[in-house]
Enzyme design. Structure first.
Site, PDB file in Angstrom:
ATOM      1  N   HIS A   1      33.877   6.749-103.093  1.00  0.00           N
ATOM      2  CA  HIS A   1      33.571   8.169-103.026  1.00  0.00           C
ATOM      3  C   HIS A   1      32.182   8.301-102.437  1.00  0.00           C
ATOM      4  O   HIS A   1      31.308   7.510-102.757  1.00  0.00           O
ATOM      5  CB  HIS A   1      33.465   8.778-104.424  1.00  0.00           C
ATOM      6  CG  HIS A   1      34.736   8.754-105.182  1.00  0.00           C
ATOM      7  ND1 HIS A   1      35.881   9.335-104.714  1.00  0.00           N
ATOM      8  CD2 HIS A   1      35.034   8.249-106.381  1.00  0.00           C
ATOM      9  CE1 HIS A   1      36.829   9.169-105.618  1.00  0.00           C
ATOM     10  NE2 HIS A   1      36.346   8.512-106.628  1.00  0.00           N
TER      11      HIS A   1
ATOM     12  N   ASP B   1      40.232  10.121 -99.711  1.00  0.00           N
ATOM     13  CA  ASP B   1      39.116  10.638 -98.900  1.00  0.00           C
ATOM     14  C   ASP B   1      39.163  12.151 -98.758  1.00  0.00           C
ATOM     15  O   ASP B   1      38.733  12.707 -97.746  1.00  0.00           O
ATOM     16  CB  ASP B   1      39.093  10.001 -97.495  1.00  0.00           C
ATOM     17  CG  ASP B   1      39.087   8.494 -97.570  1.00  0.00           C
ATOM     18  OD1 ASP B   1      38.365   7.976 -98.426  1.00  0.00           O
ATOM     19  OD2 ASP B   1      39.802   7.846 -96.783  1.00  0.00           O
TER      20      ASP B   1
HETATM   21  P1  GDP Z   1      36.805  10.896-101.876  1.00  0.00           P
HETATM   22  O1  GDP Z   1      37.095   9.459-101.869  1.00  0.00           O
HETATM   23  O2  GDP Z   1      38.034  11.726-102.102  1.00  0.00           O
HETATM   24  O3  GDP Z   1      35.694  11.262-102.808  1.00  0.00           O
HETATM   25  O4  GDP Z   1      36.328  11.300-100.420  1.00  0.00           O
HETATM   26  P2  GDP Z   1      35.170  10.654 -99.498  1.00  0.00           P
HETATM   27  O5  GDP Z   1      33.944  10.527-100.250  1.00  0.00           O
HETATM   28  O6  GDP Z   1      35.666   9.478 -98.764  1.00  0.00           O
HETATM   29  O7  GDP Z   1      35.107  11.777 -98.365  1.00  0.00           O
HETATM   30  C1  GDP Z   1      34.575  12.941 -98.538  1.00  0.00           C
HETATM   31  C2  GDP Z   1      33.431  13.071 -97.535  1.00  0.00           C
HETATM   32  O8  GDP Z   1      33.320  14.397 -97.208  1.00  0.00           O
HETATM   33  C3  GDP Z   1      32.089  12.680 -98.106  1.00  0.00           C
HETATM   34  O9  GDP Z   1      31.259  12.215 -97.073  1.00  0.00           O
HETATM   35  C4  GDP Z   1      31.570  13.990 -98.685  1.00  0.00           C
HETATM   36  O10 GDP Z   1      30.162  14.043 -98.755  1.00  0.00           O
HETATM   37  C5  GDP Z   1      32.084  14.940 -97.676  1.00  0.00           C
HETATM   38  N1  GDP Z   1      32.437  16.254 -98.182  1.00  0.00           N
HETATM   39  C6  GDP Z   1      33.028  16.607 -99.360  1.00  0.00           C
HETATM   40  N2  GDP Z   1      33.261  17.935 -99.373  1.00  0.00           N
HETATM   41  C7  GDP Z   1      32.814  18.416 -98.188  1.00  0.00           C
HETATM   42  C8  GDP Z   1      32.807  19.709 -97.598  1.00  0.00           C
HETATM   43  O11 GDP Z   1      33.279  20.699 -98.154  1.00  0.00           O
HETATM   44  N3  GDP Z   1      32.275  19.809 -96.335  1.00  0.00           N
HETATM   45  C9  GDP Z   1      31.782  18.729 -95.673  1.00  0.00           C
HETATM   46  N4  GDP Z   1      31.298  18.912 -94.452  1.00  0.00           N
HETATM   47  N5  GDP Z   1      31.796  17.499 -96.194  1.00  0.00           N
HETATM   48  C10 GDP Z   1      32.299  17.343 -97.438  1.00  0.00           C
END
Ligand code: GDP
Length: 433
Positions: free
Chosen positions: A43, A15
């Site tokens: 994701h 995440d």
């Molecule tokens: P992953 O499994 O590693 O891809 O992570 P997730 O999708 O579970 O979590 C990432 C969350 O953070 C998602 O809701 C993204 O849209 C959001 N996100 C990613 N990068 C950023 C950022 O730089 N700022 C903010 N506010 N949200 C982000």
């Protein structure tokens, strides 16, 4: 001209924002490969088509110039994959080009049931499984009773194998869990349905990728979860069942290890975790609720399960280790914008174990005893979204990034300040080789 392989992986518990970084890097890639894991994690991606939670599809499916590959290392849940393809096409995304490895193994309906039954049996002592059948799936793979996609196309073989496997599974179903036996005929029918669903996508994906590399194409390997969930190098047994490391990308995609030239390790500017297990920099109560509510894009809740995530401050000990085990060439430091509300930002810089402070990430037995050594850094108290140049970030914000970079010792070359594809700041690092 030789091609180029890059991996996007997580430094911590997952995440971290890998989906966004992969989606962003996919703009300049030809092939995106999922190389491990299954539909147990997800994701979240925000782009021009809307907001999507992907569990099985690679994060490159939103571009029409890319081929998305489900590699041999993945736990393939065929109905979930089909549902995901439908869900994105229904939202107006053009039908992506998808290939599925003929060597990928299939998550069987009984894997999902076994996962549920085992969690029920363990009750409060459960490992916090998402009940997607991933642990029973990988157990069977290594016990050599798994089903490869290619086997769906040989009815004789399938029939013989289903009957052999059901013999073992039914002992567990009947005598261990006191549940109904698996109906072999029904299972065979399900597998025929699976075969028809998956047939258009199946090929030798390793051969496909290797040919593409010879033609000079760029390949992105997309990891699921992060270092600390790796079965060998993570917080065993509170880990996932397949390797989350970039080095496994070579195996799970079927390429030579030396082809992987860039390893982008994604680190979130604070910590979150799901499931049980030691989490040294964890915070609780109002402090945690506030960060959870403001975190990610719309709060820190599981993309697959909707479960509230456990929250904590940035952990330099875990992240340095996480980056080292990945073989990091670049750190993408994400979700930094979220911290703009804090006057002071605590960061975990060491673990105190039995009265001694260490910066080296320990084995689980000692990790359970670790207490965080925190250092407070000044907050920047403003919204940094929309900023494109590193130098335009507030000084306190740059200090936070540079302090963490010095602690982890790997180059932070990308800073993500929002969920969108373009919310990214590139920077030069003294740690870049
Ligand atoms: P992953 O499994 O590693 O891809 O992570 P997730 O999708 O579970 O979590 C990432 C969350 O953070 C998602 O809701 C993204 O849209 C959001 N996100 C990613 N990068 C950023 C950022 O730089 N700022 C903010 N506010 N949200 C982000």
């Amino acid at each position: 001209m030789a091609g180029m392989v890059k991996a996007v992986v997580g430094a911590n518990w997952g995440d971290e924002g890998k989906g966004k970084i992969t989606d962003m890097l996919a703009a300049k890639a030809d092939i995106i490969v999922r190389f491990q894991g299954g539909a147990n994690a997800g994701h979240t991606i925000v782009n021009d088509y809307g907001k999507f939670a992907l569990h099985t599809l690679p994060s490159g499916v939103f571009y029409d110039h890319t081929t998305s590959i489900i590699g041999n290392g993945v736990a393939l849940n065929i109905p979930i994959l089909m549902g995901e393809i439908k869900s994105i096409v229904d939202k107006g995304v053009p039908m992506p080009k998808i290939l599925v490895s003929d060597r990928a193994q299939i998550v069987m309906p009984y894997h999902i049931l076994l996962d549920q039954y085992e969690e029920e049996r363990l009750g409060g002592k459960s490992f916090g499984s998402t009940k997607s059948g991933i642990a029973p799936f990988y157990s069977d793979k290594y016990a050599k009773i798994g089903f490869q996609v290619s086997e769906l196309f040989d009815e004789e073989l399938l029939k013989e194998k289903v009957s052999r496997v059901c013999e073992i599974k039914n002992v567990l179903f009947e005598h261990m869990y006191h549940k109904d036996r698996i109906d072999e005929a029904e299972l065979l029918n399900t597998l025929k349905e699976y075969r028809d669903m998956i047939e258009p996508y199946v090929c030798d994906t390793s051969l496909f990728i290797n040919k593409a590399l010879k033609e000079g194409k760029t390949v992105l390997l997309e990891g699921q979860l992060g270092t600390l969930k790796d079965p060998d190098h993570g917080i065993y047994p509170m880990v996932t069942s397949s390797s989350t490391l970039a080095s496994y990308g070579a195996i799970g995609a079927g390429i030579a290890p030396y082809e992987i030239k860039q390893i982008v390790t994604v680190c979130k500017a604070y910590s979150s975790a799901v499931g049980a297990g030691a989490f040294v920099s964890e915070i609780f109560g109002d402090e945690a609720d506030e960060l959870r509510k403001r975190g990610g894009d719309g709060g820190e809740y599981g993309a697959t399960t909707g479960r509230p995530r456990r929250m904590g401050w940035f952990d330099c000990v875990a992240s340095r280790y996480g980056c080292r085990m990945q073989g990091t060439t670049d750190v993408a430091f994400t979700v930094l914008d979220v911290l703009g509300y804090l006057d002071e930002i605590p960061v975990c810089v060491g673990y105190e174990i039995d009265g001694e402070v260490t910066k080296d990430f320990p084995v689980t037995r000692l990790l359970e005893k670790a207490k965080p050594v925190l250092k407070k850094l000044p907050g920047w108290k403003c919204d940094i979204r929309g900023i494109k140049d590193y130098d335009a970030l507030p000084k306190e914000c740059r200090d936070y990034i540079e302090f963490i970079e010095d602690e982890i010792g790997y180059p932070i070359t990308m800073v993500s300040n929002g969920p969108g594809r373009n919310d990214i700041i590139y920077r030069k690092s003294k740690y870049s080789k």
